[in-house]
Enzyme design. Structure first.
Site, PDB file in Angstrom:
ATOM      1  N   LYS A 119      36.039  32.707  43.389  1.00 52.29           N
ATOM      2  CA  LYS A 119      35.554  34.016  42.950  1.00 52.29           C
ATOM      3  C   LYS A 119      34.089  33.879  42.557  1.00 52.29           C
ATOM      4  CE  LYS A 119      36.894  37.824  39.892  1.00 52.29           C
ATOM      5  NZ  LYS A 119      37.878  38.244  38.865  1.00 52.29           N
TER       6      LYS A 119
ATOM      7  N   ASP B  19      26.148  41.376  45.956  1.00 53.81           N
ATOM      8  CA  ASP B  19      25.710  40.011  46.261  1.00 53.81           C
ATOM      9  C   ASP B  19      26.867  39.027  46.362  1.00 53.81           C
ATOM     10  OD1 ASP B  19      26.455  39.681  43.608  1.00 53.81           O
ATOM     11  OD2 ASP B  19      24.416  39.354  42.863  1.00 53.81           O
TER      12      ASP B  19
ATOM     13  N   ARG C 263      40.263  30.315  41.289  1.00 49.66           N
ATOM     14  CA  ARG C 263      41.441  31.016  40.769  1.00 49.66           C
ATOM     15  C   ARG C 263      42.667  30.659  41.592  1.00 49.66           C
ATOM     16  NH1 ARG C 263      41.063  37.420  39.846  1.00 49.66           N
ATOM     17  NH2 ARG C 263      41.156  37.536  42.116  1.00 49.66           N
TER      18      ARG C 263
ATOM     19  N   ARG D 198      48.116  42.899  46.780  1.00 45.29           N
ATOM     20  CA  ARG D 198      48.088  43.959  45.779  1.00 45.29           C
ATOM     21  C   ARG D 198      48.778  45.209  46.300  1.00 45.29           C
ATOM     22  NH1 ARG D 198      42.842  42.457  43.191  1.00 45.29           N
ATOM     23  NH2 ARG D 198      42.242  40.493  44.169  1.00 45.29           N
TER      24      ARG D 198
ATOM     25  N   ASP E 135      44.394  48.407  43.108  1.00 49.40           N
ATOM     26  CA  ASP E 135      43.920  47.163  43.706  1.00 49.40           C
ATOM     27  C   ASP E 135      43.923  46.016  42.707  1.00 49.40           C
ATOM     28  OD1 ASP E 135      41.676  49.046  42.884  1.00 49.40           O
ATOM     29  OD2 ASP E 135      40.580  47.154  42.932  1.00 49.40           O
ATOM     30  N   ASN E 136      44.257  46.302  41.455  1.00 46.91           N
ATOM     31  CA  ASN E 136      44.376  45.260  40.441  1.00 46.91           C
ATOM     32  C   ASN E 136      45.819  45.045  40.011  1.00 46.91           C
ATOM     33  OD1 ASN E 136      41.619  44.840  40.407  1.00 46.91           O
ATOM     34  ND2 ASN E 136      41.253  46.225  38.700  1.00 46.91           N
TER      35      ASN E 136
ATOM     36  N   ASP F  23      43.001  39.917  37.513  1.00 46.23           N
ATOM     37  CA  ASP F  23      41.701  40.542  37.256  1.00 46.23           C
ATOM     38  C   ASP F  23      41.489  40.823  35.771  1.00 46.23           C
ATOM     39  OD1 ASP F  23      40.625  40.444  39.831  1.00 46.23           O
ATOM     40  OD2 ASP F  23      41.785  42.187  40.438  1.00 46.23           O
TER      41      ASP F  23
END
Length: 491
Positions: A111, A123, A174, A181, A250-251, A260
């Site tokens: 991550k 970025d 991680r 998800r 999405d979490n 997350d």
């Protein structure tokens, strides 16, 4: 000394509809901040090898280990209730999967390893503070016996990342049962790709819910399994005063793990309306709303699965509603059972839920600290002479006295001896949690180049249910009452 990951990359084999091949972007001057030696051993990895130049290069994204198939996963999601049809891993790259010493398949993901096709002009990098926050809190959650992603390592990149200001960059390694998800299913359902939804569901059933494969309708059984795990997970969050902060679809991991840790935080004084996230302006993800939001998210998963629940739409909707209607019952049972244990009750009685809610109401009305109230109840359950520390947590100590009289009447009907009861309570009521001020102090020191407070807090959080004299300063009230503490997503 060579770093060896025994990869077996099942998600990569699903095909490029599910992900995009993505190579991590090298960084200038990586150096190891922390490696989780126990987790490394559980994964069959050599922790010493991870600390070599080769290992740090892998953890930073500068080199790929043999067998890696780096990918960025595709997914969509509802963010604060608004659907975004394409999100995806914007700053996370899955190196691959390993099977650990217990035979469990685990993702290994970097991550902050650079941009992907899903970065949306970002970025793809991570700052040091959010990386160390996730390391601390995810490992604390594991020690608190909450299903969670884990932190294998943190590496500084030697490069700045630019947010409001320039910040030191870092990469988190991680580990998760998977990174699939609710939003992963939404990605394909939004495109009308029912074949991909079925393929994904089959993969998840095989990986996380093998018992569903033999059901008359495996997809309904899968949905039931996800609902049950999420109901139990959120109940456990609430039993330790945890506020996730950004429960977007999405979490929400379909494996039932907490994932997350951007704007998460923990309650000090109990207030069910507590919101920490700076972007949750309407309290959608407040502490008390977490079960309702989890159920809402699961309804979005059910929508994706409708074509596979029954070929007739009305029957499919009916089946989905039946499954979703069971969420509240499962959550309420897990919630009451967990809080029953926290107040020292072993044998269920119908009045227990009201007794629990009365305590929480009085705590909210009188600004009582969540963690210390429950931790001190263990001593009070052993002897009424130990009521003093709890009474002092309430703005009006008489509020505790009125509840404690009813509680002791209820305890009198319990079979356990006082010492046994206290031990059982101390095993579920932590003495130490990642209190917000402690986390912030550790991160501020790390940003200034001093990792000692991070290391010490991490060590304390590894045994949260133990009273250890050397960490007594972590087990008290915050030095000043928490006013308007705010967290940020870290992107």
């Amino acid at each position: 000394m060579t770093v060896h990951f025994d990869f077996d990359n099942s998600y990569a084999r699903l095909g490029t509809a599910f992900h995009r091949p993505t190579v991590p972007s090298p960084v200038a001057a990586p150096h190891l901040l922390k490696v989780n030696r126990r987790l490394a051993d559980a994964l069959g990895l050599d922790a010493d090898a991870l600390g070599t130049a080769e290992g740090v290069g892998i953890l930073a994204g500068n080199r790929l280990p043999a067998g890696a198939e780096p990918i960025a996963a595709a997914y969509a999601g509802h963010q604060f209730g608004n659907f975004v049809p394409q999100l995806g891993d914007g700053r996370a790259i899955l190196l691959g999967e390993v099977v650990d010493r217990e035979g469990l398949r685990r993702d290994v993901q970097l991550k902050g390893a650079g941009p992907t096709l899903f970065s949306r002009n970002g970025d793809g990098r991570a700052a040091l503070g959010p990386v160390l926050r996730e390391y601390l809190v995810s490992e604390a959650m594991a020690a608190l016996k909450i299903p969670t992603t884990r932190a294998l390592a943190a590496v500084a990149t030697g490069e700045p990342v630019y947010r409001e200001t320039a910040l030191p960059g870092a990469v988190l390694t991680r580990v998760a049962s998977s990174h699939i998800r609710v939003g992963t299913f939404q990605f394909f359902a939004a495109r009308g790709d029912d074949a991909a939804v079925r393929k994904l569901a089959d993969h998840v059933i095989d990986r996380h819910y093998p018992e569903a494969a033999g059901a008359s309708n495996p997809y309904r059984a899968f949905l039931e399994g996800v609902c049950a795990r999420q109901a139990e997970l959120v109940a456990r969050w609430m039993q330790i005063g945890f506020v996730h902060g950004v429960m977007n679809t999405d979490n929400m991991s379909v494996s039932g793990e907490t994932i997350d840790y951007g704007p998460c935080a923990f309650l000090d004084a109990y207030d069910p309306a507590t919101v920490f996230s700076s972007i949750d302006r309407n309290g959608r993800y407040a502490y008390a709303n977490q079960a309702r939001i989890a159920n809402w998210n699961l309804a979005r998963l059910a929508e994706c699965l409708l074509p596979h629940l029954d070929p007739e739409e009305n029957k499919a909707i009916e089946a989905a509603q039946e499954v979703l209607s069971g969420f509240a019952e499962t959550f309420n049972a897990a919630y009451v059972d967990g809080f029953r244990a926290k107040i020292g009750l072993q044998t269920p009685q119908t009045e227990d839920a009201a007794l629990i809610e009365d305590l929480l109401l009085r705590m909210a009305q009188h600004n009582a600290d969540f963690t210390l109230t429950f931790r001190n109840l263990g001593k009070a359950a052993e002897s009424a002479q130990a009521d003093g520390p709890i009474r002092g947590l309430f703005a009006d100590p008489a509020a505790y006295d009125g509840w404690a009289a009813r509680w002791r009447q209820r305890l009198a009907a319990e079979p356990r001896e006082p010492g046994e009861r206290r031990a059982a309570m101390d095993a579920v009521n932590p003495a130490i949690i990642p209190r917000n001020h402690l986390v912030e102090e550790a991160l501020a020191a790390a940003m200034a180049g001093d990792l000692a407070p991070f290391e010490r807090l991490n060590e304390a959080l590894a045994a949260p249910f133990e009273d250890r004299a050397e960490f007594a300063d972590y087990a008290g009230l915050p030095p000043v009452p928490e006013a308007a503490y705010r967290t940020f997503c870290g992107t």
